[in-house]
Design a protein around this motif. Structure first.
Motif, PDB file in Angstrom:
ATOM      1  N   SER A 110       0.840  -1.190   0.000  1.00  0.00           N
ATOM      2  CA  SER A 110       0.000   0.000   0.000  1.00  0.00           C
ATOM      3  C   SER A 110       0.873   1.237   0.000  1.00  0.00           C
ATOM      4  N   ILE A 111       0.434   2.266  -0.691  1.00  0.00           N
ATOM      5  CA  ILE A 111       1.163   3.523  -0.631  1.00  0.00           C
ATOM      6  C   ILE A 111       0.722   4.291   0.616  1.00  0.00           C
ATOM      7  N   HIS A 112       1.587   5.187   1.098  1.00  0.00           N
ATOM      8  CA  HIS A 112       1.232   5.980   2.268  1.00  0.00           C
ATOM      9  C   HIS A 112       0.892   7.412   1.861  1.00  0.00           C
ATOM     10  N   MET A 113       0.534   8.230   2.836  1.00  0.00           N
ATOM     11  CA  MET A 113       0.053   9.576   2.549  1.00  0.00           C
ATOM     12  C   MET A 113       1.093  10.412   1.809  1.00  0.00           C
ATOM     13  N   GLY A 114       2.370  10.187   2.115  1.00  0.00           N
ATOM     14  CA  GLY A 114       3.409  10.928   1.414  1.00  0.00           C
ATOM     15  C   GLY A 114       3.461  10.615  -0.057  1.00  0.00           C
ATOM     16  N   HIS A 115       3.188   9.340  -0.404  1.00  0.00           N
ATOM     17  CA  HIS A 115       3.185   8.954  -1.821  1.00  0.00           C
ATOM     18  C   HIS A 115       2.055   9.625  -2.589  1.00  0.00           C
ATOM     19  N   LEU A 116       0.994  10.004  -1.868  1.00  0.00           N
ATOM     20  CA  LEU A 116      -0.148  10.628  -2.538  1.00  0.00           C
ATOM     21  C   LEU A 116       0.211  11.966  -3.176  1.00  0.00           C
ATOM     22  N   SER A 299       6.085   5.112  11.144  1.00  0.00           N
ATOM     23  CA  SER A 299       6.453   6.440  10.655  1.00  0.00           C
ATOM     24  C   SER A 299       5.466   6.947   9.619  1.00  0.00           C
ATOM     25  N   SER A 300       4.536   6.090   9.219  1.00  0.00           N
ATOM     26  CA  SER A 300       3.705   6.375   8.056  1.00  0.00           C
ATOM     27  C   SER A 300       2.231   6.126   8.340  1.00  0.00           C
ATOM     28  N   ILE A 301       1.398   6.879   7.655  1.00  0.00           N
ATOM     29  CA  ILE A 301      -0.033   6.602   7.614  1.00  0.00           C
ATOM     30  C   ILE A 301      -0.332   6.034   6.233  1.00  0.00           C
ATOM     31  N   PHE A 302      -0.749   4.783   6.202  1.00  0.00           N
ATOM     32  CA  PHE A 302      -0.992   4.099   4.941  1.00  0.00           C
ATOM     33  C   PHE A 302      -2.449   4.258   4.519  1.00  0.00           C
ATOM     34  N   LEU A 303      -2.671   4.124   3.227  1.00  0.00           N
ATOM     35  CA  LEU A 303      -4.029   4.232   2.707  1.00  0.00           C
ATOM     36  C   LEU A 303      -4.877   3.020   3.067  1.00  0.00           C
TER      37      LEU A 303
END
Length: 412
Positions: A110-116, A299-303
């Motif tokens: 899954s991509i995380h919020m930063g990847h968005l 460290s991340s919030i994932f979608l």
């Protein structure tokens, strides 16, 4: 000004290792380490990389040329520097073609919020300019750099493609491709890779990317793979045999290393240099000294996070700019320059007036740390849940449509 690979090597000095003693920021395509709790010093990075700050005059010209309001990520300086964006705006004014190119390295399911961030902004650019978009999934890169099997990276590429498609890209204007699958289907793409490889020496690659003698030869050759989509004749089913169509690449500034090399090679291939528009890094929950990482779940919030998991991560891990007690916070106020909840709101809260009110209240002490975290949770939760609903509708057949080489229906 003519850019050479020697200039690139001198400017980037990527033979340095990530700093741990707080002396300076370190940025390369795989590592981001800041020396300050405020995060990366982007002014220094602009000077070091030799790119150009996006100023108010350029934003004003963007709005005049496109007839559209600037995206909040542009107005707020999230996309903050560029190479040759003026050239792209001139092409649009003249009705001449160009295309968009961006990418994703699939290292997690899954991509995380930063990847968005780059994809949200790329979608906006595509809608504003009405041009073709190519999205490269570098599953080959992740096989070379990560402890993943080839088969795993291919599966991750498909899963990431579903996340990207769920953002609402138009299948008639967007081609998504996996390196492992596509390169064998398209001789012209591979031929451009080889043309690039022939014009860059091992010493130049080492200087650009900091590779050492113990790195596998796949890493040394990979930059040519990421450079090839910047040339229009790599996609004959979209552009025919034309190699004179420029591209604009929205990306985080850590990827600039690849495209300085690409811009150096382009004239020797008889192709235009790609233009770039760079974003800042999306910081980790623990603070702005590093970027959010797909390899560190905390460290991340994932979608894929549930509302409960999202709330827990923000409340437990989001670095605070508040004081140690309520009394101290009311008296001294919070520091928005280091507070992660505020930084995230600058990315995702579109209402300028509301964002400014939050900044004023938190800085004055009228808003507490728990309250600004609650604001962030309220903004992020519907974004994540809405994306999850959209992604459920993305079938393997839809992915196949996006990843099938075919003509585009716009911009040419």
């Amino acid at each position: 000004m003519t850019e050479t690979l020697a200039d690139t090597m001198e400017a980037l000095d990527l033979t340095k290792k990530p700093t741990v003693d707080g002396e300076e920021d370190f940025v390369d395509p795989w590592n981001v380490v800041g020396s300050s709790v405020k995060g990366i010093d982007y002014e220094k990075l602009i000077k070091r990389f030799g790119c150009t700050r996006i100023d108010s005059a350029l934003i004003e010209r963007f709005e005049k040329v496109t007839g559209k309001p600037a995206h909040h990520l542009l107005k707020r300086g999230v996309f903050f520097s560029h190479r040759d964006l003026h050239t792209i705006l001139t092409l649009h004014e003249q009705g001449k073609p160009f295309y968009l190119y961006t990418g994703r390295g699939p290292s997690s399911s899954s991509i995380h919020m930063g990847h968005l961030i780059p994809f949200v902004f790329t979608k906006y650019l595509q809608e504003v300019f009405n041009v073709p978009l190519v999205i490269q999934l570098t599953d080959d890169e992740k096989y070379l750099w990560k402890d993943l099997t080839l088969e795993e990276t291919q599966k991750l590429a498909v899963e990431n493609a579903k996340d990207i498609i769920a953002l609402g890209f138009d299948v008639e204007k967007t081609f998504i491709f996996s390196d492992f699958t596509f390169i064998g289907q398209c001789p012209e793409f591979y031929q451009n890779m080889i043309r690039i490889q022939k014009r860059v020496t091992v010493n130049q690659i080492k200087g650009n990317f900091g590779f050492g003698d113990s790195d596998c030869i796949g890493k040394i050759s990979f930059p040519a793979t990421q450079a090839a989509p910047a040339f229009s004749n790599s996609f004959p089913f979209i552009f025919g045999n034309r190699k004179d169509i420029p591209c604009l690449i929205p990306c985080a500034i850590d990827q600039d290393t690849y495209f300085r090399m690409t811009r150096d090679v382009a004239p020797r291939l008889g192709c235009p240099k790609p233009a770039l528009i760079h974003s800042t890094f999306f910081p980790a929950l623990q603070g702005a000294q590093t970027k959010m990482s797909a390899s560190d779940a905390n460290s991340s919030i994932f979608l894929t996070d549930t509302p409960k998991a999202l709330k827990t991560k923000v409340n437990k891990y989001a670095f605070s700019g508040g004081q140690t007690s309520v009394e101290e916070h009311r008296r001294l106020g919070g520091n928005c320059e280091v507070d992660i909840s505020y930084k995230y709101l600058t990315f995702f809260l579109e209402d300028d007036a509301r964002l400014e009110k939050i900044r004023e209240d938190y800085t004055s002490g009228a808003m507490l740390t728990g309250e600004i975290k609650a604001e962030l949770i309220a903004v992020l939760t519907p974004i994540v849940t809405s994306h999850q609903e959209s992604r459920k509708k993305i079938t393997d057949e839809i992915v196949k449509q996006f990843m099938t080489p075919r003509p585009m229906k716009c911009g040419l």
